[in-house]
Design an enzyme around this catalytic site. Structure first.
Site, mmCIF file in Angstrom:
data_model
loop_
_atom_site.group_PDB
_atom_site.id
_atom_site.type_symbol
_atom_site.label_atom_id
_atom_site.label_comp_id
_atom_site.label_asym_id
_atom_site.label_seq_id
_atom_site.Cartn_x
_atom_site.Cartn_y
_atom_site.Cartn_z
ATOM 1 N N TRP A 146 0.832 -1.211 0.000
ATOM 2 C CA TRP A 146 0.000 0.000 0.000
ATOM 3 C C TRP A 146 0.866 1.260 0.000
ATOM 4 C CZ3 TRP A 146 -0.359 3.826 3.872
ATOM 5 C CH2 TRP A 146 -1.400 4.729 3.739
ATOM 6 N N HIS A 147 2.044 1.175 0.618
ATOM 7 C CA HIS A 147 2.917 2.346 0.691
ATOM 8 C C HIS A 147 3.616 2.653 -0.633
ATOM 9 C CE1 HIS A 147 2.430 1.683 5.043
ATOM 10 N NE2 HIS A 147 2.765 2.940 5.169
ATOM 11 N N GLY A 148 3.714 1.684 -1.518
ATOM 12 C CA GLY A 148 4.357 1.970 -2.794
ATOM 13 C C GLY A 148 4.756 0.720 -3.540
#
Length: 505
Positions: A353-355
């Protein structure tokens, strides 16, 4: 000198931030207008919607059109979920809502990454095309690049909010909103729009039609939180970032092992002060506007184990992952192995989700593995896990802190090669003899790092006492404190724009 045109148009090099003078000048004007209409619920919501859209435009450009598009589709999906006569159709509309949001998130966040990986693996030459930039160029006469995909600011946060709304309506935890203005207000509420906390509909929707209320105590608490947030961001996070941490993470081989180690400690407190600083400001602004946002941080580096850490760090994300992903995967209802597997997969996806990068996946996977191991430990040694022995908790806390700090290296470094270089320097070139000279050379930076940790580790009752003293002080006392803090922050503020770290997610 900033002119009116600059104040009302988006600049990629100067996005609107909570730490800028321009924002606070605009907020003063905004509050002047807000004071005229706040008693009328409909006008208040419309006013906040317009400012929320403008705020998003000033911070992220024409991507506000994407925000509005998802708002309209998710609102009607929400109505369809509840209106469906058969549960199968209700589930279908929920899946449609979730899929729409995940497809948009996937396209902007991961499509370029997966295209690049496919080209590397199969020797192809596929090119990405930014459909939103193409649409914006055709509609508004802009000249945005279409051969690359830029991440819309805040997309990870407002898509998760929309998903929670669809699931909560499907689970019958809330009634679907019948007025699209109310849903638009829920999505575009500007204090938390760009970097959270992730506000669930079940927590925020009941506040929409409540009469405005701002007690003297809440007024003081709001300004206290805003000041704390600005101090964390400008005095601690930005200062140690620009003067030390960024330099070491860019070229770790140029620095000794001790400097690399201090950079890891520095980033560990930097990311906390940066993210929790944004949250403090957002919660403070929300109180002034009459709406309350949930707690997002609770002294996470005081944690005595990794499970405790995730109860204290980015609480709105960790609880979202637990309630909407971990439980949906089966939680702990499918047996011991599945419990551990579900924990691991949840955190792995939380990292993704962060990247779209291996280092984020590795970061999430390490935390997922640690959570599974801790759950196994509690199962095997229940009495030891429940022990309140001070020594055991101290040792456990130090292990937890250093595990978290080690994982932050993967989160911060631009690639895994930098992590390997830093670890090599730390374990092979610590060079203790140079420590006094390094400390002398970076005495101001290390002092700020130490202040950050010291304040963080203060007992909660001390912090509560300071907050209550500020809240109880007379108005002229508050004004004097605010003035002194602002003057001090202006003196240490970086000349370069320092966006909040979580804006990139």
């Amino acid at each position: 000198m900033l002119n009116l045109h600059d104040a009302f148009t988006y600049s990629e090099s100067h996005p609107l931030l909570f730490t800028q003078l321009l924002f606070w000048l605009m907020f003063i004007v905004f509050m002047a207008g807000y004071s005229l209409i706040f008693k009328t619920g409909l006008l208040r919501r419309i006013f906040l919607i317009y400012f929320g859209i403008f705020f998003y435009y000033k911070s992220g450009g024409y991507f506000f059109s994407l925000l509005l598009l998802t708002t309209v589709t998710d609102f009607y999906f929400g109505k369809a979920i509840r209106a469906a006569r058969k549960s199968s159709w209700s589930k279908f509309y929920m899946i449609c809502s979730i899929s729409t949001n995940l497809l948009l998130l996937g396209y902007f966040k991961y499509f370029g990454f997966f295209t690049q990986q496919m080209n590397l693996l199969f020797g192809t030459n596929f090119q990405v095309y930014n459909f939103l930039s193409g649409f914006t160029n055709a509609s508004f006469g802009t000249h945005l690049a279409t051969d690359s995909i830029f991440l819309p600011i805040g997309i990870s946060f407002f898509t998760f909010q929309a998903i929670s709304y669809a699931i909560d309506v499907y689970r019958r935890k809330i009634e679907p909103l019948t007025n699209i203005l109310d849903y638009c207000f829920f999505v575009t509420y500007f204090p938390q729009l760009l970097a959270g906390p992730i506000v669930r509909a079940v927590d925020f929707v009941p506040q929409i039609h409540r009469p405005y209320e701002l007690t003297k105590s809440n007024f003081g608490r709001a300004f206290y939180l805003i000041l704390c947030g600005l101090i964390k961001k400008i005095f601690i996070s930005d200062y140690i970032s620009g003067n030390f941490v960024d330099r070491v993470f860019e070229h770790p081989n140029l620095y000794s092992g001790f400097e690399n180690l201090m950079a890891v400690y520095g980033y560990t407190i930097q990311i906390y002060c940066d993210f929790s600083g944004y949250t403090d400001i957002a919660i403070g602004l929300g109180i002034l506007l009459g709406y309350h946002l949930p707690l997002n941080f609770n002294s996470p580096y005081k944690s005595i184990n990794i499970t405790d850490f995730w109860r204290r760090w980015h609480i709105s994300l960790s609880t979202w992952l637990k309630d909407y992903l971990y439980i949906s995967l089966g939680g702990n209802r499918k047996g011991t192995f599945r419990t551990y597997f579900n924990l691991f997969i949840t955190m792995l996806l939380g990292g993704l989700w962060h990247g779209a990068h291996l280092r984020f996946i590795l970061w999430g996977g390490l935390h997922g593995l640690a959570l599974a191991i801790h759950k196994l430990w509690m199962r095997l040694f229940p009495r030891l896990s429940a022990s309140r022995n001070i020594i055991l908790n101290l040792v456990s806390g130090l292990i937890t802190f250093h595990f978290v700090a080690w994982c932050w290296m993967y989160f911060r470094a631009p690639d895994l090669d930098i992590v390997n270089k830093m670890l090599h320097q730390i374990f092979t070139d610590l060079n203790i003899a140079l420590v006094p000279k390094v400390v002398e050379g970076y005495r101001n930076v290390f002092a700020v790092i130490g202040i950050g940790y010291l304040i963080h580790l203060f007992p909660q009752r001390w912090k509560d006492a300071v907050r209550e003293a500020f809240t109880a002080s007379p108005l002229i006392g508050k004004a004097a404190i605010i003035s002194l803090v602002v003057i001090g922050l202006v003196q240490v503020a970086s000349t370069a724009v320092q966006p909040f770290i979580y804006f990139q997610f």
